[in-house]
Design a protein around this motif. Sequence first.
Motif, PDB file in Angstrom:
ATOM      1  N   ALA A  62      33.753  54.014  40.390  1.00 15.91           N
ATOM      2  CA  ALA A  62      34.772  53.856  39.414  1.00 15.91           C
ATOM      3  C   ALA A  62      35.527  52.384  39.376  1.00 15.91           C
ATOM      4  CB  ALA A  62      35.690  55.025  39.189  1.00 15.91           C
ATOM      5  N   ALA A  63      36.034  52.298  40.815  1.00 14.54           N
ATOM      6  CA  ALA A  63      37.125  50.993  40.690  1.00 14.54           C
ATOM      7  C   ALA A  63      36.235  50.028  40.496  1.00 14.54           C
ATOM      8  CB  ALA A  63      37.385  51.232  42.379  1.00 14.54           C
ATOM      9  N   ALA A  64      34.812  49.882  40.673  1.00  5.87           N
ATOM     10  CA  ALA A  64      33.949  48.685  40.560  1.00  5.87           C
ATOM     11  C   ALA A  64      33.900  48.513  38.838  1.00  5.87           C
ATOM     12  CB  ALA A  64      32.809  48.793  40.920  1.00  5.87           C
ATOM     13  N   HIS A  65      33.673  49.533  38.151  1.00  2.00           N
ATOM     14  CA  HIS A  65      33.560  49.652  36.757  1.00  2.00           C
ATOM     15  C   HIS A  65      34.798  49.155  35.928  1.00  2.00           C
ATOM     16  CE1 HIS A  65      29.411  51.191  36.153  1.00  2.00           C
ATOM     17  NE2 HIS A  65      29.677  52.312  36.905  1.00  2.00           N
ATOM     18  N   ALA A  66      35.958  49.644  36.608  1.00  2.00           N
ATOM     19  CA  ALA A  66      37.190  49.163  35.888  1.00  2.00           C
ATOM     20  C   ALA A  66      37.581  47.820  36.403  1.00  2.00           C
ATOM     21  CB  ALA A  66      38.349  50.202  36.520  1.00  2.00           C
ATOM     22  N   ALA A  67      37.181  47.239  37.382  1.00  2.00           N
ATOM     23  CA  ALA A  67      37.350  45.910  37.712  1.00  2.00           C
ATOM     24  C   ALA A  67      36.531  45.023  36.975  1.00  2.00           C
ATOM     25  CB  ALA A  67      37.270  45.554  39.522  1.00  2.00           C
ATOM     26  N   LEU A  68      35.282  45.181  36.637  1.00  2.00           N
ATOM     27  CA  LEU A  68      34.440  44.468  35.944  1.00  2.00           C
ATOM     28  C   LEU A  68      35.177  43.833  34.596  1.00  2.00           C
ATOM     29  CD1 LEU A  68      30.956  46.059  36.371  1.00  2.00           C
ATOM     30  CD2 LEU A  68      31.686  43.644  36.882  1.00  2.00           C
ATOM     31  N   ASP A  69      35.581  45.058  33.804  1.00  2.90           N
ATOM     32  CA  ASP A  69      36.326  44.520  32.727  1.00  2.90           C
ATOM     33  C   ASP A  69      37.558  43.637  32.903  1.00  2.90           C
ATOM     34  OD1 ASP A  69      34.653  46.246  31.344  1.00  2.90           O
ATOM     35  OD2 ASP A  69      35.890  47.823  31.483  1.00  2.90           O
ATOM     36  N   ILE A  70      38.065  43.477  34.104  1.00  2.69           N
ATOM     37  CA  ILE A  70      39.331  42.654  34.190  1.00  2.69           C
ATOM     38  C   ILE A  70      39.108  41.221  34.931  1.00  2.69           C
ATOM     39  CG2 ILE A  70      41.261  42.490  35.640  1.00  2.69           C
ATOM     40  CD1 ILE A  70      41.593  45.685  35.814  1.00  2.69           C
ATOM     41  N   CYS A  71      38.111  41.394  36.003  1.00  3.31           N
ATOM     42  CA  CYS A  71      37.815  40.119  36.528  1.00  3.31           C
ATOM     43  C   CYS A  71      36.184  39.660  36.400  1.00  3.31           C
ATOM     44  CB  CYS A  71      37.903  40.149  38.040  1.00  3.31           C
ATOM     45  SG  CYS A  71      37.029  41.362  38.923  1.00  3.31           S
ATOM     46  N   ALA A 270      34.451  32.129  46.902  1.00  7.49           N
ATOM     47  CA  ALA A 270      35.297  33.363  47.235  1.00  7.49           C
ATOM     48  C   ALA A 270      34.150  34.537  46.943  1.00  7.49           C
ATOM     49  CB  ALA A 270      36.365  33.550  46.447  1.00  7.49           C
ATOM     50  N   SER A 271      34.339  35.877  47.639  1.00  8.29           N
ATOM     51  CA  SER A 271      33.528  36.765  47.214  1.00  8.29           C
ATOM     52  C   SER A 271      34.040  37.412  45.879  1.00  8.29           C
ATOM     53  CB  SER A 271      33.654  37.965  48.323  1.00  8.29           C
ATOM     54  OG  SER A 271      35.148  38.278  48.397  1.00  8.29           O
ATOM     55  N   PRO A 272      32.964  38.146  45.267  1.00  5.32           N
ATOM     56  CA  PRO A 272      33.590  38.618  43.740  1.00  5.32           C
ATOM     57  C   PRO A 272      34.634  39.352  43.828  1.00  5.32           C
ATOM     58  CG  PRO A 272      31.090  38.889  44.275  1.00  5.32           C
ATOM     59  CD  PRO A 272      31.711  38.372  45.597  1.00  5.32           C
ATOM     60  N   PRO A 273      35.684  39.029  42.993  1.00  2.00           N
ATOM     61  CA  PRO A 273      36.713  40.041  43.035  1.00  2.00           C
ATOM     62  C   PRO A 273      36.736  41.604  42.904  1.00  2.00           C
ATOM     63  CG  PRO A 273      37.167  38.091  41.712  1.00  2.00           C
ATOM     64  CD  PRO A 273      35.632  38.136  42.028  1.00  2.00           C
ATOM     65  N   LEU A 274      35.859  41.904  42.340  1.00  2.00           N
ATOM     66  CA  LEU A 274      35.500  43.404  41.810  1.00  2.00           C
ATOM     67  C   LEU A 274      35.277  44.040  43.261  1.00  2.00           C
ATOM     68  CD1 LEU A 274      32.337  44.631  42.166  1.00  2.00           C
ATOM     69  CD2 LEU A 274      32.140  42.800  40.361  1.00  2.00           C
TER      70      LEU A 274
END
Length: 386
Positions: A62-71, A270-274
């Motif tokens: 769920a954290a990964a899904h939420a981060a995708l929309d941001i970063c 840098a590594s993916p922010p998500l």
Amino acid sequence: MSSAALTRLQDGLAALQADHLERRRRLLDGAQGAHVTIDGQRVVSFCSNDYLGLAADPALVAAAHAALDICGVGAGAAHLITGHHRFHDDFEAAFARFVGKPAALLFSTGYLANLGVLTALAAKKGEVFADKLNHASLVDAAQLSGASFTRYRHGDLSQLEGQLAASTALDKVIASDLVFSMDGDLAPVDALLDLAERYDAWLYLDDAHGFGVLGDGRGGLTARARASDRVIYLATLGKAAGVSGAAVAAHVSVIDWLVQKARPYIYTTASPPLLAACLLESLRQIEAGEARRARLCSHIAQLREGLVDLKLGALMPSDTPIQPLVIGANADAVRASQALLQHGLLVPAIRTPTVPANTARLRITLSAAHSADDVAQLIEALHALG
């Protein structure tokens, strides 16, 4: 390319196969877990480093899904250009607080972290003192640093002290795994710190297999090492943390120096922010993960009790999720691994040069995601082989 050069490669591959040393990749379908589909076969996996079962945990997904929309997906640049996202920064601050160190730095992998730290701290006027059983990444980093490279017998602090006393290096670094990945034993942290203080050396501890598992999840650092400015602590984040990367925690000046001088940090995207957003959630799960750790400890005790009288081989002493079962010859270890696979149990055979000759082993790794029935099935199968 000349045909002779290609022939030499082919001869080398044939020799590896004949010596039971050939390695191949297995194909995973679906998510990582205690039960996986490998090469089309459904198996119970005893070879993952996902010690807490977080790799496919719904909270991290769920954290990964939420981060995708941001970063989005990619970082787009190196950290020192425009690739350093707020998620990276927030994770570094949270990780430092969690392990009790003043500051931290996020690397893309543990291999890059070890290379970055040792090349930045030791260099040509330095000397690295390394336990003989350190992980390959620490060995390679020491060799590539340009510093003198001195190895001491596994756990032999008397030999290490003699080497430190004889050294004229300007900068000394004692480098050690905290949990040794093939034996499952722990480094004597406070005794190493005694020597580091006596001979004015850095103590660099690679806690790839202890973070998230040992103690309250903060890893294998003792209270004294946590408070020491000369201790530099690394945690791999693709094992118990269930995600990817590695974090180095230390005095603020050490972290600032790494930002300026650690080439594997400076000269890579840098590594993916998500992933950093997932790691923030992982820290929360680890901090609240006492039930997971208790279940894991129960599995370790069950396995060790169940294999006390095993005829196939002997478990090495270990209180960690790494439970090495020494078989002896490479061929015998491979045959045992293949036989277990026929029972739907995936346990890897570890051979030379990863471990010394005649100590080939089944490297059993346990997870909180296993059930007691999974462990019982493995115990029964091993006794049947014996």
